[in-house]
Scaffold this motif. Sequence first.
Motif, PDB file in Angstrom:
ATOM      1  N   LEU A  30      58.488  32.046  11.192  1.00  0.00           N
ATOM      2  CA  LEU A  30      58.898  31.576   9.905  1.00  0.00           C
ATOM      3  C   LEU A  30      59.057  30.482   9.537  1.00  0.00           C
ATOM      4  O   LEU A  30      59.031  30.430   8.235  1.00  0.00           O
ATOM      5  CB  LEU A  30      60.651  32.336  10.689  1.00  0.00           C
ATOM      6  N   VAL A  31      58.407  29.608   9.876  1.00  0.00           N
ATOM      7  CA  VAL A  31      59.104  28.415   9.521  1.00  0.00           C
ATOM      8  C   VAL A  31      57.419  27.610   8.916  1.00  0.00           C
ATOM      9  O   VAL A  31      56.389  28.528   9.918  1.00  0.00           O
ATOM     10  CB  VAL A  31      58.815  27.127  10.480  1.00  0.00           C
ATOM     11  N   PHE A  66      64.404  36.081   0.581  1.00  0.00           N
ATOM     12  CA  PHE A  66      64.571  34.573  -0.010  1.00  0.00           C
ATOM     13  C   PHE A  66      63.343  33.856   0.719  1.00  0.00           C
ATOM     14  O   PHE A  66      62.962  34.230   2.018  1.00  0.00           O
ATOM     15  CB  PHE A  66      65.585  34.890  -0.725  1.00  0.00           C
ATOM     16  N   VAL A  67      62.608  32.378   0.883  1.00  0.00           N
ATOM     17  CA  VAL A  67      62.605  31.581   1.343  1.00  0.00           C
ATOM     18  C   VAL A  67      63.756  30.459   1.439  1.00  0.00           C
ATOM     19  O   VAL A  67      64.486  30.270   0.060  1.00  0.00           O
ATOM     20  CB  VAL A  67      61.242  31.031   0.525  1.00  0.00           C
ATOM     21  N   ALA A  68      63.778  29.663   2.620  1.00  0.00           N
ATOM     22  CA  ALA A  68      65.130  28.982   2.778  1.00  0.00           C
ATOM     23  C   ALA A  68      64.291  27.833   2.744  1.00  0.00           C
ATOM     24  O   ALA A  68      63.164  27.799   3.804  1.00  0.00           O
ATOM     25  CB  ALA A  68      65.993  29.093   3.381  1.00  0.00           C
ATOM     26  N   ARG A  75      69.668  22.912  10.005  1.00  0.00           N
ATOM     27  CA  ARG A  75      70.504  23.325   8.511  1.00  0.00           C
ATOM     28  C   ARG A  75      69.830  24.590   9.000  1.00  0.00           C
ATOM     29  O   ARG A  75      69.989  25.480   8.236  1.00  0.00           O
ATOM     30  CB  ARG A  75      70.415  22.620   7.532  1.00  0.00           C
ATOM     31  N   ALA A  76      68.365  24.435   9.071  1.00  0.00           N
ATOM     32  CA  ALA A  76      67.478  25.890   9.385  1.00  0.00           C
ATOM     33  C   ALA A  76      68.104  26.865  10.216  1.00  0.00           C
ATOM     34  O   ALA A  76      68.148  27.915   9.908  1.00  0.00           O
ATOM     35  CB  ALA A  76      66.569  25.699  10.023  1.00  0.00           C
ATOM     36  N   LEU A  77      68.752  26.296  11.378  1.00  0.00           N
ATOM     37  CA  LEU A  77      69.291  27.307  12.115  1.00  0.00           C
ATOM     38  C   LEU A  77      70.641  27.714  12.142  1.00  0.00           C
ATOM     39  O   LEU A  77      70.926  28.903  12.052  1.00  0.00           O
ATOM     40  CB  LEU A  77      70.043  26.077  13.939  1.00  0.00           C
ATOM     41  N   ALA A 121      60.751  32.971   5.881  1.00  0.00           N
ATOM     42  CA  ALA A 121      60.197  31.957   5.378  1.00  0.00           C
ATOM     43  C   ALA A 121      61.338  31.070   5.266  1.00  0.00           C
ATOM     44  O   ALA A 121      62.148  30.584   4.079  1.00  0.00           O
ATOM     45  CB  ALA A 121      59.195  31.532   4.248  1.00  0.00           C
ATOM     46  N   ILE A 122      61.047  30.010   6.275  1.00  0.00           N
ATOM     47  CA  ILE A 122      62.109  28.743   6.162  1.00  0.00           C
ATOM     48  C   ILE A 122      60.637  27.955   5.400  1.00  0.00           C
ATOM     49  O   ILE A 122      59.969  27.070   6.663  1.00  0.00           O
ATOM     50  CB  ILE A 122      62.812  28.207   7.241  1.00  0.00           C
ATOM     51  N   GLU A 123      60.756  26.803   4.527  1.00  0.00           N
ATOM     52  CA  GLU A 123      60.355  26.404   4.006  1.00  0.00           C
ATOM     53  C   GLU A 123      60.846  24.456   4.496  1.00  0.00           C
ATOM     54  O   GLU A 123      61.857  24.351   4.480  1.00  0.00           O
ATOM     55  CB  GLU A 123      59.690  25.864   2.190  1.00  0.00           C
TER      56      GLU A 123
END
Length: 139
Positions: A30-31, A66-68, A75-77, A121-123
Amino acid sequence: MPHDSSPASEPVALTLSVPPRAARGLTADLVRPVSADPGVEVLDLALDDEAVSEFLVRIVHGDSGFVARADSGERALAGVAATVAALCGEDIRAALGAPDIRFLAGLKPPAVEAFREVLLAIETREVAAVTAALAPLGG
């Protein structure tokens, strides 16, 4: 012309099915590093909780994911928890403030797939730190 008198072979019953797709983990792959153009809407998780909540309410009822983007694992969690809360109709702000790791880690495969179709994804610039923060969710 000779005629083949051997009996016709009996049909063999076959069951054809698509093999099940391997279940994806909640945070597996995901990251990723920040990209110049992710090709979808981007949610900056540094925004205040109200802005994040408004974005999630809108996007989870849309047709695209979306991408976060997050600068910290914390903050990702929170973003993962808030996205799941939005999909479940739960309190997004509460999830942002206090992610329920046990609940998230216990999500069943259909819920995980629904989540992964929304949060693509989490960028981050801190890939290792964010990945480590999400590790308790079970990958």
